[in-house]
Design an enzyme around this catalytic site. Structure first.
Site, PDB file in Angstrom:
ATOM      1  CG  ASP A   1      -2.007  -0.971   1.253  1.00 20.58           C
ATOM      2  OD1 ASP A   1      -2.311  -1.642   0.054  1.00 20.58           O
ATOM      3  OD2 ASP A   1      -2.857  -1.181   2.062  1.00 20.58           O
TER       4      ASP A   1
ATOM      5  CG  HIS B   1     -23.864 -28.678 -15.795  1.00 19.54           C
ATOM      6  ND1 HIS B   1     -24.734 -27.738 -15.765  1.00 19.54           N
ATOM      7  CD2 HIS B   1     -25.154 -29.426 -15.650  1.00 19.54           C
ATOM      8  CE1 HIS B   1     -25.886 -27.602 -15.690  1.00 19.54           C
ATOM      9  NE2 HIS B   1     -26.446 -28.967 -15.707  1.00 19.54           N
TER      10      HIS B   1
END
Length: 466
Positions: A311, A445
């Site tokens: 940061d 799926h």
């Protein structure tokens, strides 16, 4: 106090600093970490981790109030805010203590105190104004992080006006609150408090919420938030806050008109500033721009032997970015062959609101601005069997491809658990995958991840289920 010699000294023990030190130790370097407060930094103690614990609690509260949709019933649903906060803090503490264990396991020396540059290849460590140690190393990494930016005249007081820190440990959930800023931090808190029953108003100076995201995703997000009962005011500015005994009157200006909004609490989430003060960079070659240290793609500053990560170096302000920078920086120092420079365009962004938002790469707007002819694919969650079965049909996936090369320029997602799915597109971009490989990939799926496949197919006019 004694002088001690190391190969590498890291100032700051957050997700960038401690990871850098561990990687250095793995590569045979004698490493040290200097930390003035909490190992794990803001992320583990006051950011990423405890907020996710809070958001999980708010998701449970939301589900409990929608049990009828799944065939269940419950009476007298309630929560104890003290226990919600206590669990969040326990999760943070557990992980922070784990960082200490990892550093010890890797034989990284840890110094409790504030570190600062004190001459070439030297770090002075102090605690409560008293010297602790003087450390010498040819390589020093600055990983001091950042703090909440304060708006002039609307500074947080910890009572009526909160920063993220106070918002994480409320003694009770306020009946109403106003959030200034709709970036990831602001929207996550807005989502948490709304799901816990508070009336929430969000004020954003830009023309849309989540302004760094793709405009289409931002629009879907706003619609979802407003459906939940949030009040959102964009292209607006907070002109002042008049604090009362236990509430505040917030003056908001938008569209040339001004209105006063009375709320119990205000959360200020208007960005962060780098912790560049008190770390000894004065008189060095380290360059600072808008409170952030400037670095190259290997995290080197303009001062030989001094590096910076996380940061402290600016956006994106993300823990995984800091950790990756730490690894790349150390591997370059150690001479590891073929170290790839950091590609900041390939860092995924995740926002854990409801619905979640995740993205990587260029937005459609930025891709076009960069000169790309694009193919864009979209697939809604309402066309996905697993999402419907889960009761989470709200959301979509959007893909942006280069029309000439088939390169995946960007991917943007909103919906349940998309923060867990974005890594699929990140891997694709890292491997320089084109639409052809993604189309040929078999997705299981029924899973929500099938929306990712369909969004690729749709970009080329081949979507099956929509």
């Amino acid at each position: 106090m004694a002088d001690q010699d190391f190969d590498l000294v890291v100032i700051g023990g957050g997700p960038g600093g401690y990871v850098a030190a561990i990687r250095a130790a793995q590569l045979g370097m004698k490493a040290a970490v200097v930390e003035r407060e909490h190992l794990g930094g803001i992320c583990l103690n006051w950011g990423c981790i405890p907020t996710k614990a809070l958001l999980r609690a708010s998701e449970i509260n939301h589900l409990l109030h929608h049990l009828d949709e799944f065939g269940f019933a419950a009476d007298n649903i309630r929560f104890d805010a003290t226990k919600v906060v206590k669990r969040s803090r326990a999760v943070a503490n557990q992980l922070a203590s784990g960082v200490g264990f990892l550093l010890k396991k890797n034989k990284v020396a840890v110094f409790d105190g504030a570190g600062k540059l004190a001459g070439k290849n030297t770090v002075a460590v102090e605690k409560a104004g008293k010297p602790v140690a003087t450390l010498h190393a040819p390589h020093i990494i600055l990983a001091t992080g950042a703090r909440a930016r304060q708006l002039p005249g609307i500074e947080a007081d910890g009572r009526i006006i909160w920063t993220y820190k106070e918002a994480m440990v409320p003694p009770a959930v306020p009946k109403s609150l106003l959030v200034i800023g709709s970036g990831a931090i602001g929207i996550e808190f807005a989502s948490f408090y709304r799901n816990m029953g508070a009336e929430v108003t969000v004020v954003e100076v830009m023309d849309r919420v989540l302004p760094v995201e793709d405009a289409e995703i931002s629009a879907v997000a706003r619609k979802a938030f407003e459906k939940q009962g949030m009040k959102i005011i964009t292209s607006a500015a907070v002109k002042g806050v008049r604090k009362g005994t236990d509430n505040a009157v917030v003056t908001v200006e938008a569209g040339g008109k001004s209105q006063d909004i009375t709320v119990d609490r205000v959360i200020s989430a208007v960005g962060i500033v780098g912790n560049v003060e008190g770390i000894g960079i004065e008189g060095t070659g380290v360059k600072v721009e808008r409170t952030h240290v400037l670095i190259d793609a290997y995290c080197r500053t303009a001062e030989p032997g001094v590096y910076a990560i996380g940061d402290l170096c600016g956006a994106p302000w993300l823990a995984h970015k800091a950790s990756h920078e730490g690894v790349v920086c150390v591997e370059k120092i150690a001479g590891v062959p073929d170290v790839h420079p950091i590609d900041w365009d390939n860092i995924p962004g995740c926002t854990y609101c409801r619905p979640q938002v995740a993205s990587v790469g260029l937005t459609e707007e930025k891709a076009k601005a960069a000169g790309h002819a694009v193919k864009v694919g979209r697939f809604p969650f309402i066309g996905n069997g697993k999402a419907i079965a889960m009761g989470e049909p709200e959301g979509m996936v959007k893909t942006v491809f280069d029309a000439t090369t088939g390169a995946l320029l960007g991917a943007h997602m909103i919906g349940a658990e998309v923060t867990e799915m974005i890594q699929g597109y990140v891997i694709a971009r890292t491997l320089e995958t084109t639409e052809a490989e993604l189309m040929h990939t078999i997705f299981p799926h029924p899973t929500v991840s099938e929306t990712m496949h369909e969004a690729v197919l749709d970009a080329y006019g081949r979507a099956i289920h929509f």
